[in-house]
Enzyme design. Structure first.
Site, PDB file in Angstrom:
ATOM      1  N   LYS A 297     -13.462 -50.386   7.828  1.00 22.83           N
ATOM      2  CA  LYS A 297     -12.054 -50.580   8.226  1.00 22.83           C
ATOM      3  C   LYS A 297     -11.950 -51.690   9.263  1.00 22.83           C
ATOM      4  CE  LYS A 297     -10.396 -45.782   7.897  1.00 22.83           C
ATOM      5  NZ  LYS A 297      -9.947 -44.632   8.665  1.00 22.83           N
TER       6      LYS A 297
ATOM      7  N   GLU B 184     -17.736 -36.939   1.905  1.00 28.39           N
ATOM      8  CA  GLU B 184     -17.250 -37.332   3.235  1.00 28.39           C
ATOM      9  C   GLU B 184     -17.666 -36.264   4.262  1.00 28.39           C
ATOM     10  OE1 GLU B 184     -12.888 -37.907   4.559  1.00 28.39           O
ATOM     11  OE2 GLU B 184     -13.459 -39.922   3.948  1.00 28.39           O
TER      12      GLU B 184
ATOM     13  N   GLY C 157      -8.399 -34.112   7.244  1.00 23.89           N
ATOM     14  CA  GLY C 157      -7.658 -34.745   6.148  1.00 23.89           C
ATOM     15  C   GLY C 157      -8.026 -34.172   4.791  1.00 23.89           C
ATOM     16  N   ARG C 158      -9.330 -33.999   4.551  1.00 21.74           N
ATOM     17  CA  ARG C 158      -9.758 -33.530   3.218  1.00 21.74           C
ATOM     18  C   ARG C 158      -9.586 -32.026   3.038  1.00 21.74           C
ATOM     19  NH1 ARG C 158     -13.623 -35.825   6.256  1.00 21.74           N
ATOM     20  NH2 ARG C 158     -15.389 -34.609   6.996  1.00 21.74           N
TER      21      ARG C 158
ATOM     22  N   LYS D 160      -2.143 -38.280   7.914  1.00 19.53           N
ATOM     23  CA  LYS D 160      -2.412 -37.501   9.127  1.00 19.53           C
ATOM     24  C   LYS D 160      -2.198 -38.379  10.360  1.00 19.53           C
ATOM     25  CE  LYS D 160      -6.023 -34.866  11.430  1.00 19.53           C
ATOM     26  NZ  LYS D 160      -7.344 -34.243  11.356  1.00 19.53           N
TER      27      LYS D 160
ATOM     28  N   GLU E  56      -3.787 -48.714   4.184  1.00 21.36           N
ATOM     29  CA  GLU E  56      -3.287 -48.660   2.806  1.00 21.36           C
ATOM     30  C   GLU E  56      -1.925 -47.973   2.740  1.00 21.36           C
ATOM     31  OE1 GLU E  56      -6.291 -47.776   3.871  1.00 21.36           O
ATOM     32  OE2 GLU E  56      -7.853 -48.185   2.387  1.00 21.36           O
TER      33      GLU E  56
ATOM     34  N   HIS F 163     -19.225 -37.243 -24.722  1.00 22.50           N
ATOM     35  CA  HIS F 163     -19.287 -38.462 -25.535  1.00 22.50           C
ATOM     36  C   HIS F 163     -19.491 -39.690 -24.659  1.00 22.50           C
ATOM     37  CE1 HIS F 163     -18.205 -36.204 -29.136  1.00 22.50           C
ATOM     38  NE2 HIS F 163     -17.500 -35.474 -28.288  1.00 22.50           N
TER      39      HIS F 163
HETATM   40  O1  F6P Z   1     -11.221 -42.293   4.586  1.00 25.65           O
HETATM   41  C1  F6P Z   1     -11.105 -41.849   5.881  1.00 25.65           C
HETATM   42  C2  F6P Z   1      -9.909 -40.970   6.077  1.00 25.65           C
HETATM   43  O2  F6P Z   1      -9.767 -40.783   7.451  1.00 25.65           O
HETATM   44  C3  F6P Z   1      -9.998 -39.622   5.363  1.00 25.65           C
HETATM   45  O3  F6P Z   1     -10.783 -38.712   6.035  1.00 25.65           O
HETATM   46  C4  F6P Z   1      -8.569 -39.265   5.290  1.00 25.65           C
HETATM   47  O4  F6P Z   1      -8.330 -38.214   4.389  1.00 25.65           O
HETATM   48  C5  F6P Z   1      -7.962 -40.584   4.859  1.00 25.65           C
HETATM   49  O5  F6P Z   1      -8.709 -41.549   5.586  1.00 25.65           O
HETATM   50  C6  F6P Z   1      -6.497 -40.740   5.079  1.00 25.65           C
HETATM   51  O6  F6P Z   1      -6.170 -40.613   6.426  1.00 25.65           O
HETATM   52  P1  F6P Z   1      -4.677 -40.394   6.871  1.00 25.65           P
HETATM   53  O7  F6P Z   1      -4.201 -39.126   6.298  1.00 25.65           O
HETATM   54  O8  F6P Z   1      -4.717 -40.369   8.376  1.00 25.65           O
HETATM   55  O9  F6P Z   1      -3.865 -41.555   6.369  1.00 25.65           O
END
Ligand code: F6P
Length: 556
Positions: free
Chosen positions: A517, A358, A272-273, A214, A220, A389
């Protein structure tokens, strides 16, 4: 490039948010809990009321919900209906669906429902949504045609959190609908052990990378995308990056700066979620095709209508949200186990962890006041029968009560009818065992196993008894189709909204992820000599534990 439209949501809050614990209905619920709810005995309740199953099971689009094995009766639900009235739940739901600022700490509307509204519906941003959706689905079908022609074999989605969990869960769930010539890979972790084995299996010229973020700033995702781009350039030097990388983001400028020219946009009013319904769902659309993706959206839209129109007494997402509040704040249960009896839903618990924890892992109300009650439970689980199990021992005989949510699917997408019957028998048996338990007397009357023959019968019986009266919900789908999956996910979204709205919290921000972060950014130059301003092994200003661990991790 498909340009997104930003902003534009009405900046008003038409429906104030009274907090549940400050209402008369909450006090009435507390009284009901003390007088009745705390002691409710499920087995007895079924004996007393032959119609308990009929009274406490509900139909929503694509999902049948049996709530009858929960520690509630119809009176409990009526108390919650009164609470929902006092908390103005219907007005606040309508305000959110109309595009009010339901996420005030980020100044945003919350309109993931608009992503699944059909073309021409009176939903906010309908034309913009369908513009992107049309382009995205045409692209997805084009990719499928290239796969059928043997040009593409692998799709790699690089994203994390909401840009990974939803698509990864749905592609797996809809395996029966997947294009047979395509393999899907989801790379999320900044741990190189995630991307390295994926790259090792790929033919660069037959691979499409989707960089999904987003913000297009997430550490990452940016790091993994850079690794993928470098690998691709080395492995397929003559092939144009533009043909093998697409971006999905609200930050088109950052995607362009990264070198991605083919981009699908979305909007800041999609959390995002909650984003798998739009361009973030591109891997799903490629996997199942545009027609099935539209069915996925239609299932979610049908659930949206149920959420928007059904009275509280029959509104399944609202009832489940109320149940969550009942268990968290009155029974004080700390977690909920999700046990899908369908291997395709193996990633559903992980997806729900982000969706629920979240969203509702908050400790202040909308006005910033510290909450005097608990919010999000820990949500966890594994598919059945595997969980049986592993951790079901604790669910049956442990000291904590954990409400369990079973998901059963009536028809399987495989030919092994005997396996499916066994799966369903196990699913029903677990809910039954949790409820009925086994008394010490019944255990003592059983023939002891030979190996335990020397142990006193009554002592052994205490090990072999089950307390019972442990609650569970069973959700039943007829079949795990795209439409049913869409409805199921939307059900969970609205359920999370309901408990968050009753608690009076903002379910749509996630400030709790920021501190870690920022600290990781400060620590990185102490761990990586190639970083600007690197200070490898420097522990100055750190607490004793972090300093000690840093020394340990950077020692030669
Ligand atoms: O973990 C925090 C967060 O902002 C989530 O809410 C989101 O889904 C994820 O990081 C990834 O964010 P982005 O889509 O901006 O890379």
């Amino acid at each position: 490039m498909t340009a997104p439209v930003t902003g534009g949501a009405p900046r008003c809050d038409r429906a104030a948010a009274p907090r549940c614990d400050l209402t008369a209905a909450w006090a009435a619920l507390a009284g009901h809990y003390q007088a009745h709810g705390r002691e409710l005995q499920l087995a007895e309740a079924f004996t007393r009321d032959a119609r308990r199953f009929e009274t406490l099971s509900f139909e929503a689009p694509e999902v049948f919900a049996d709530l009858s094995k929960n520690l509630v009766d119809i009176a409990t639900l009526r108390f919650f209906a009164a609470l929902s009235d006092e908390c103005a739940l219907a007005a606040r739901r309508d305000a959110m669906l109309a595009g009010d600022i339901a996420n005030p700490t980020e100044g945003r509307a919350v309109l993931h429902t608009a992503l699944r509204a059909p073309r021409g519906a009176a939903a906010p941003f309908n034309a913009e949504v369908h513009g992107v959706q049309g382009a995205m689905l045409a692209f997805a079908d084009g990719v499928r045609a290239r796969a059928a022609a043997g040009e593409l074999t692998d799709i790699v989605n690089i994203g994390i959190g909401g840009s990974d969990l939803g698509p990864a869960m749905a592609v797996r769930a809809l395996e029966a609908y997947r294009h047979p010539a395509l393999r899907f890979h989801f790379v999320s972790n900044v741990d190189g052990h995630d991307i390295a084995p994926v790259l090792a299996r790929l033919d660069a010229r037959r691979t499409l990378f989707i960089v999904a973020s987003k913000t297009f700033t997430t550490q990452e995702t940016m790091a993994n995308a850079a690794v993928a781009r470098a690998w691709f350039t080395a492995a397929a030097s003559a092939a144009p990056i533009a043909d093998h990388f697409v971006g999905v983001t609200t930050n088109l400028a950052a995607a362009a700066a990264f070198g991605i020219t083919h981009t699908f946009g979305f909007w800041d009013w999609v959390g995002g979620r909650y984003s798998l319904w739009g361009a973030i769902g591109l891997p799903i659309a490629i996997a199942i095709g545009s027609e099935a993706f539209r069915a996925f959206l239609a299932g979610a839209h049908a659930m949206d209508r149920h959420f928007a129109e059904a009275p509280f007494e029959r509104n399944v997402p609202m009832l489940l949200g109320a149940l969550d509040v009942w268990y968290r704040n009155f029974h004080r249960f700390t977690s909920r186990c999700v046990a899908p009896y369908h291997q395709g839903l193996a990633r559903l618990p992980a997806y729900l962890q982000q969706l629920e924890m979240e969203s509702n892992g908050k400790s202040v109300d909308l006005a910033g006041n510290a909450l005097p009650f608990a919010t999000s439970p820990v949500v966890w689980g594994e598919p059945g029968t595997n969980g049986q199990h592993a951790f079901f021992q604790m669910l049956h005989q442990g000291t904590d009560v954990v409400p369990v949510e079973f998901i059963a699917v009536r028809r399987a997408a495989h030919p092994y009818a005997d396996l499916h019957a066994k799966l369903l028998a196990n699913c029903l048996a677990q809910g039954q065992a949790l409820m009925i338990g086994k008394t010490a007397e019944a255990a003592a009357a059983e023939k002891p196993p030979t190996a335990a023959a020397g142990i006193d019968r009554n002592v052994l019986a205490r090990h072999r008894q089950f307390p019972g009266n442990r609650p569970s919900t069973t959700l039943v789908l007829d079949e795990l189709t795209p439409r049913a999956l869409g409805a199921l996910i939307a059900l969970y979204e609205h359920r999370v909204w309901t408990s968050g709205a009753l608690w009076g919290i903002n379910s749509f921000d996630q400030w709790g992820v920021e501190l870690g972060k920022a600290l990781a950014g400060e620590l990185l130059p102490r761990l990586d000599a190639s970083q600007p301003g690197a200070r490898l092994g420097d522990t100055s200003g750190l607490d004793g534990s972090t300093a000690g661990l840093l020394r340990r991790l950077t020692r030669r």
